[in-house]
Each structure stands twice: as C-alpha cells, then as structure tokens.
Write a protein that holds these residues in place. Structure first.
Motif, PDB file in Angstrom:
ATOM      1  N   GLU A 196      46.489  24.142  42.364  1.00 47.49           N
ATOM      2  CA  GLU A 196      46.773  23.523  43.654  1.00 47.49           C
ATOM      3  C   GLU A 196      45.669  23.770  44.685  1.00 47.49           C
ATOM      4  N   ASP A 197      44.789  24.715  44.410  1.00 45.61           N
ATOM      5  CA  ASP A 197      43.724  25.062  45.351  1.00 45.61           C
ATOM      6  C   ASP A 197      42.513  24.173  45.083  1.00 45.61           C
ATOM      7  N   THR A 198      42.154  23.364  46.050  1.00 49.75           N
ATOM      8  CA  THR A 198      41.046  22.414  45.876  1.00 49.75           C
ATOM      9  C   THR A 198      39.679  23.095  45.791  1.00 49.75           C
ATOM     10  N   HIS A 199      39.613  24.387  46.117  1.00 57.07           N
ATOM     11  CA  HIS A 199      38.352  25.119  46.030  1.00 57.07           C
ATOM     12  C   HIS A 199      38.070  25.633  44.614  1.00 57.07           C
ATOM     13  N   ILE A 200      39.078  25.565  43.748  1.00 57.07           N
ATOM     14  CA  ILE A 200      38.955  26.084  42.384  1.00 57.07           C
ATOM     15  C   ILE A 200      38.794  24.929  41.417  1.00 57.07           C
ATOM     16  N   ASP A 201      37.755  24.995  40.605  1.00 57.55           N
ATOM     17  CA  ASP A 201      37.499  23.941  39.628  1.00 57.55           C
ATOM     18  C   ASP A 201      38.402  24.072  38.406  1.00 57.55           C
ATOM     19  N   ARG A 202      38.513  25.286  37.865  1.00 54.74           N
ATOM     20  CA  ARG A 202      39.396  25.487  36.712  1.00 54.74           C
ATOM     21  C   ARG A 202      39.806  26.940  36.587  1.00 54.74           C
ATOM     22  N   TYR A 203      40.868  27.125  35.819  1.00 54.10           N
ATOM     23  CA  TYR A 203      41.428  28.446  35.541  1.00 54.10           C
ATOM     24  C   TYR A 203      41.209  28.727  34.059  1.00 54.10           C
ATOM     25  N   ILE A 204      40.534  29.824  33.766  1.00 57.57           N
ATOM     26  CA  ILE A 204      40.194  30.165  32.394  1.00 57.57           C
ATOM     27  C   ILE A 204      40.812  31.518  32.062  1.00 57.57           C
ATOM     28  N   ILE A 205      41.502  31.582  30.926  1.00 56.78           N
ATOM     29  CA  ILE A 205      42.039  32.849  30.448  1.00 56.78           C
ATOM     30  C   ILE A 205      40.913  33.591  29.734  1.00 56.78           C
ATOM     31  N   LYS A 206      40.689  34.847  30.129  1.00 54.22           N
ATOM     32  CA  LYS A 206      39.644  35.663  29.507  1.00 54.22           C
ATOM     33  C   LYS A 206      39.995  35.942  28.053  1.00 54.22           C
ATOM     34  N   PRO A 207      38.990  36.140  27.244  1.00 54.31           N
ATOM     35  CA  PRO A 207      37.569  36.168  27.547  1.00 54.31           C
ATOM     36  C   PRO A 207      36.985  34.751  27.587  1.00 54.31           C
ATOM     37  N   LEU A 208      35.953  34.589  28.372  1.00 55.36           N
ATOM     38  CA  LEU A 208      35.220  33.336  28.458  1.00 55.36           C
ATOM     39  C   LEU A 208      34.443  33.160  27.160  1.00 55.36           C
ATOM     40  N   LYS A 209      34.535  31.999  26.575  1.00 58.73           N
ATOM     41  CA  LYS A 209      33.877  31.735  25.292  1.00 58.73           C
ATOM     42  C   LYS A 209      32.625  30.884  25.490  1.00 58.73           C
ATOM     43  N   THR A 210      31.710  30.992  24.548  1.00 57.91           N
ATOM     44  CA  THR A 210      30.443  30.261  24.623  1.00 57.91           C
ATOM     45  C   THR A 210      30.680  28.763  24.797  1.00 57.91           C
ATOM     46  N   GLU A 211      31.615  28.199  24.070  1.00 59.57           N
ATOM     47  CA  GLU A 211      31.891  26.761  24.168  1.00 59.57           C
ATOM     48  C   GLU A 211      32.384  26.392  25.567  1.00 59.57           C
ATOM     49  N   GLN A 212      33.183  27.253  26.179  1.00 57.24           N
ATOM     50  CA  GLN A 212      33.648  26.997  27.546  1.00 57.24           C
ATOM     51  C   GLN A 212      32.476  27.010  28.522  1.00 57.24           C
ATOM     52  N   ILE A 213      31.568  27.952  28.346  1.00 49.29           N
ATOM     53  CA  ILE A 213      30.392  28.014  29.216  1.00 49.29           C
ATOM     54  C   ILE A 213      29.573  26.740  29.068  1.00 49.29           C
ATOM     55  N   LYS A 214      29.353  26.308  27.838  1.00 45.99           N
ATOM     56  CA  LYS A 214      28.603  25.069  27.609  1.00 45.99           C
ATOM     57  C   LYS A 214      29.263  23.894  28.320  1.00 45.99           C
ATOM     58  N   ASN A 215      30.586  23.794  28.209  1.00 44.13           N
ATOM     59  CA  ASN A 215      31.313  22.696  28.861  1.00 44.13           C
ATOM     60  C   ASN A 215      31.215  22.776  30.380  1.00 44.13           C
ATOM     61  N   ILE A 216      31.322  23.968  30.920  1.00 42.90           N
ATOM     62  CA  ILE A 216      31.222  24.151  32.372  1.00 42.90           C
ATOM     63  C   ILE A 216      29.838  23.752  32.862  1.00 42.90           C
ATOM     64  N   LEU A 217      28.813  24.202  32.169  1.00 44.89           N
ATOM     65  CA  LEU A 217      27.445  23.866  32.574  1.00 44.89           C
ATOM     66  C   LEU A 217      27.182  22.373  32.439  1.00 44.89           C
ATOM     67  N   GLU A 218      27.639  21.774  31.354  1.00 41.38           N
ATOM     68  CA  GLU A 218      27.465  20.325  31.186  1.00 41.38           C
ATOM     69  C   GLU A 218      28.167  19.567  32.307  1.00 41.38           C
ATOM     70  N   SER A 219      29.390  19.974  32.631  1.00 42.72           N
ATOM     71  CA  SER A 219      30.120  19.326  33.728  1.00 42.72           C
ATOM     72  C   SER A 219      29.365  19.475  35.038  1.00 42.72           C
ATOM     73  N   TYR A 220      28.837  20.659  35.281  1.00 41.49           N
ATOM     74  CA  TYR A 220      28.102  20.904  36.512  1.00 41.49           C
ATOM     75  C   TYR A 220      26.876  20.002  36.598  1.00 41.49           C
ATOM     76  N   PHE A 221      26.111  19.928  35.530  1.00 44.47           N
ATOM     77  CA  PHE A 221      24.887  19.133  35.539  1.00 44.47           C
ATOM     78  C   PHE A 221      25.198  17.628  35.610  1.00 44.47           C
ATOM     79  N   GLN A 222      26.271  17.195  34.987  1.00 39.82           N
ATOM     80  CA  GLN A 222      26.669  15.785  35.090  1.00 39.82           C
ATOM     81  C   GLN A 222      27.066  15.454  36.518  1.00 39.82           C
TER      82      GLN A 222
END
Length: 135
Positions: free
Chosen positions: A105-131
C-alpha cells in the motif's frame, strides 16, 4: 550506466553475501553503500541531500532492526526532500501479512522480498530499474 545501491540491514552475513551478489552483476553496479542501522543511513542521506551522485538509485531495506526499524526509516525518509528519488525494496525475513500488505500500500516501496535475496531477484530488479530509467 552504473548505479549506486544501498543496503540497510543489521545482519552482517546477509550484507556480505548480498554485496557480493550485487558486485557480481557485470557493468551494472558502481558502488554498494552499507549501513547496519537505519540512523546511520538517514544521517548519510541528510548529509548528501544536495549531491545526487551520492544518493543511491536503489535501497534494499530490512524492517526488523534494533532502534529505528525499517518502517520508522521510511517515515523519516518521506520528510526529506530529495531531488533524486531512490527505488526502495523491502528485504525482510518477516512473512507477516500486515507487513506485506503495508508495503504493497506504500507508494514509496517498489516491492517486498522475503530474505534471502537471490541472484535471479537481483537480476530482475536491476533489469526493471534500467528499463524504467530509459523511459
């Protein structure tokens, strides 16, 4: 284009491994800022409010930290008027429905990730950011 990423988490092992994963993204990450408490992160951001090059592009924020927790950090951050807005991802071990719903519900938060952060999640986050930043 390389970006700056900020880790705010009191877990030193999580920070160590996450930083290694981030630095392993070739040509993507310029710098990884590390803060083990929310107060230090806020102090850094306030000190550098007028220097966009020192404001992170992406923030990975833990919720459960001693002292100022992740939710408190977000409330404080909303009171600081930055020229550059960071993309915020909650990275928490909390699976509490109220935390997940509050984050959605918070517009300042892009997504909620349950730890641990995985390599594939990082790749997706970076790709989304660059797009998004190309638009």
């Amino acid at each position: 284009m390389k970006i700056m990423i900020c880790l705010i988490d009191d877990d030193k092992f999580y920070q160590f491994f996450t930083k290694r994963m981030l630095e392993g993204m070739p040509g993507r990450v310029k710098e990884v800022l590390q803060f083990y408490d929310a107060v230090s992160a806020l102090d850094y951001l306030r000190e550098n409010i007028n220097d966009e090059d020192k404001i992170p592009d992406i923030i990975f924020l833990d919720l459960n930290m001693p002292g100022l927790n992740g939710w408190d950090f977000l409330e404080e951050l909303k009171n600081i008027n930055f020229q550059k807005k960071s993309v915020i991802h909650i990275c928490s071990s909390s699976v509490a429905t109220e935390d997940i719903v509050k984050a959605q519900e918070d517009t300042h938060i892009d997504r909620y990730i349950i730890k641990p952060l995985k390599t594939e999640q990082i790749k997706n986050i970076l790709e989304s950011y660059f797009q998004y930043s190309k638009k």
